[in-house]
Design a protein around this motif. Sequence first.
Motif, PDB file in Angstrom:
ATOM      1  N   LYS A 123       0.866  -1.184   0.000  1.00  0.00           N
ATOM      2  CA  LYS A 123       0.000   0.000   0.000  1.00  0.00           C
ATOM      3  C   LYS A 123       0.903   1.235   0.000  1.00  0.00           C
ATOM      4  CE  LYS A 123      -3.814  -2.180   2.534  1.00  0.00           C
ATOM      5  NZ  LYS A 123      -4.690  -2.087   3.725  1.00  0.00           N
ATOM      6  N   GLU A 126       2.903   7.620   2.981  1.00  0.00           N
ATOM      7  CA  GLU A 126       2.627   9.053   2.854  1.00  0.00           C
ATOM      8  C   GLU A 126       3.567   9.700   1.848  1.00  0.00           C
ATOM      9  OE1 GLU A 126       2.470  11.185   6.518  1.00  0.00           O
ATOM     10  OE2 GLU A 126       0.998   9.824   7.413  1.00  0.00           O
ATOM     11  N   LEU A 129       2.413   8.909  -1.658  1.00  0.00           N
ATOM     12  CA  LEU A 129       1.242   9.697  -2.051  1.00  0.00           C
ATOM     13  C   LEU A 129       1.615  11.128  -2.416  1.00  0.00           C
ATOM     14  CD1 LEU A 129      -1.312   8.362   0.580  1.00  0.00           C
ATOM     15  CD2 LEU A 129      -1.339   7.950  -1.886  1.00  0.00           C
ATOM     16  N   HIS A 134      -2.239   8.669  -5.483  1.00  0.00           N
ATOM     17  CA  HIS A 134      -3.313   7.726  -5.793  1.00  0.00           C
ATOM     18  C   HIS A 134      -3.287   6.577  -4.792  1.00  0.00           C
ATOM     19  CE1 HIS A 134      -3.690   9.945  -9.495  1.00  0.00           C
ATOM     20  NE2 HIS A 134      -2.446   9.662  -9.831  1.00  0.00           N
ATOM     21  N   CYS A 135      -4.427   6.330  -4.159  1.00  0.00           N
ATOM     22  CA  CYS A 135      -4.520   5.227  -3.203  1.00  0.00           C
ATOM     23  C   CYS A 135      -4.762   3.922  -3.955  1.00  0.00           C
ATOM     24  CB  CYS A 135      -5.661   5.466  -2.218  1.00  0.00           C
ATOM     25  SG  CYS A 135      -5.267   6.708  -0.977  1.00  0.00           S
ATOM     26  N   GLU A 137      -4.166  -0.682  -3.676  1.00  0.00           N
ATOM     27  CA  GLU A 137      -3.715  -1.911  -3.019  1.00  0.00           C
ATOM     28  C   GLU A 137      -3.132  -2.800  -4.103  1.00  0.00           C
ATOM     29  OE1 GLU A 137      -6.984  -2.169   0.621  1.00  0.00           O
ATOM     30  OE2 GLU A 137      -7.147  -3.523  -1.095  1.00  0.00           O
ATOM     31  N   ASN A 158      -7.874   0.089  -7.405  1.00  0.00           N
ATOM     32  CA  ASN A 158      -8.017   1.524  -7.159  1.00  0.00           C
ATOM     33  C   ASN A 158      -8.937   1.731  -5.962  1.00  0.00           C
ATOM     34  OD1 ASN A 158      -8.560   4.247  -7.158  1.00  0.00           O
ATOM     35  ND2 ASN A 158      -9.058   4.394  -9.344  1.00  0.00           N
ATOM     36  N   ASN A 160      -9.058   4.718  -4.634  1.00  0.00           N
ATOM     37  CA  ASN A 160      -9.080   6.171  -4.743  1.00  0.00           C
ATOM     38  C   ASN A 160     -10.502   6.671  -4.971  1.00  0.00           C
ATOM     39  OD1 ASN A 160      -7.035   8.006  -4.557  1.00  0.00           O
ATOM     40  ND2 ASN A 160      -6.617   8.118  -6.730  1.00  0.00           N
TER      41      ASN A 160
END
Length: 314
Positions: A123, A126, A129, A134-135, A137, A158, A160
């Motif tokens: 993941k 910080e 990012l 973009h968040c 897994e 995604n 996000n």
Amino acid sequence: MSMGHYSEQRPGFEVTKDWNGGDQVVIRSPRGASVLVSLHGGQVVSWRNERGEELLFTSSKAIFKPPKAMRGGIPICFPQFGNCGTLEQHGFARNRIWTVDDEAPPLNHNDNNGKASVDLLLKPSEDDLKCWPHCFEFRLRVSLSMDGDLSLVSRVRNVNGKPFSFSFAYHTYLSVSDISEVRIEGLETLDYLDNLSQRERFTEQGDAITFESEVDRVYVGSPSVIAVLDHEKKRTFIVRKEGLPDVVVWNPWDKKSKTMADFGDEEYKQMLCVDAAAVERAITLKPGEEWTGKLELSAVASTNCSDHLDYPCS
């Protein structure tokens, strides 16, 4: 994942420490084949057949210490392949610490049948990012079949609130006897982007790809199965892939080898990178969507190797 002792047995694999104290995973087949995966980068660093022969190349000058990825094995290139924009070359996934994913959702039955495997998870941090907002897994399953075939299944989700795009490659360093004795079948007549000519587009003219100088190409729209024939070792690597339309072929040859600090001057003769990849067109995921990219590698005795090109990716 913290461990208070050197080795921890899990179903299908064992967690041990590498020489830097980092976690690595050993997978073994009943017949003696083995795979070693470093949690630094989620990188396969060794793949041996049942006779104990190493099938992947690692440079004798490789640096086995974070934060850099090791030169060899199969680094994971995500969320970009190459060197563009603000991200580090080939993206950050290969330079991050992954975790063993004890809660990985199951794959379908065919992906699990008779295989020993480990599931890893990445993941974004910080810092990640900040440079790539973009968040996601990223789940990686590394498996070894009863016959010693190596498979990697990547799933990127995604999580996000907005779409994002990425490119990807399994940057696979194959061990070969002598690059001048190697040829690739299955890419003939395809278009390729030549990274030695500002990504100009050409069409492959040869009956097979052979090597006499530096090569750095992206073959686009490639078939799901290709073969890498090593005449001297009488060995053929069968590369099967799904969800990955491109194949990157790279050998630095002599001049470039001398410019790389973590690569021996003559080692280009013993290696060839053949990467299952998605490079020409980025993969775009909407919120909640998931992409899957599969690679399966087999090493077989060379006979009439074109027979193997008919097999689908299992």
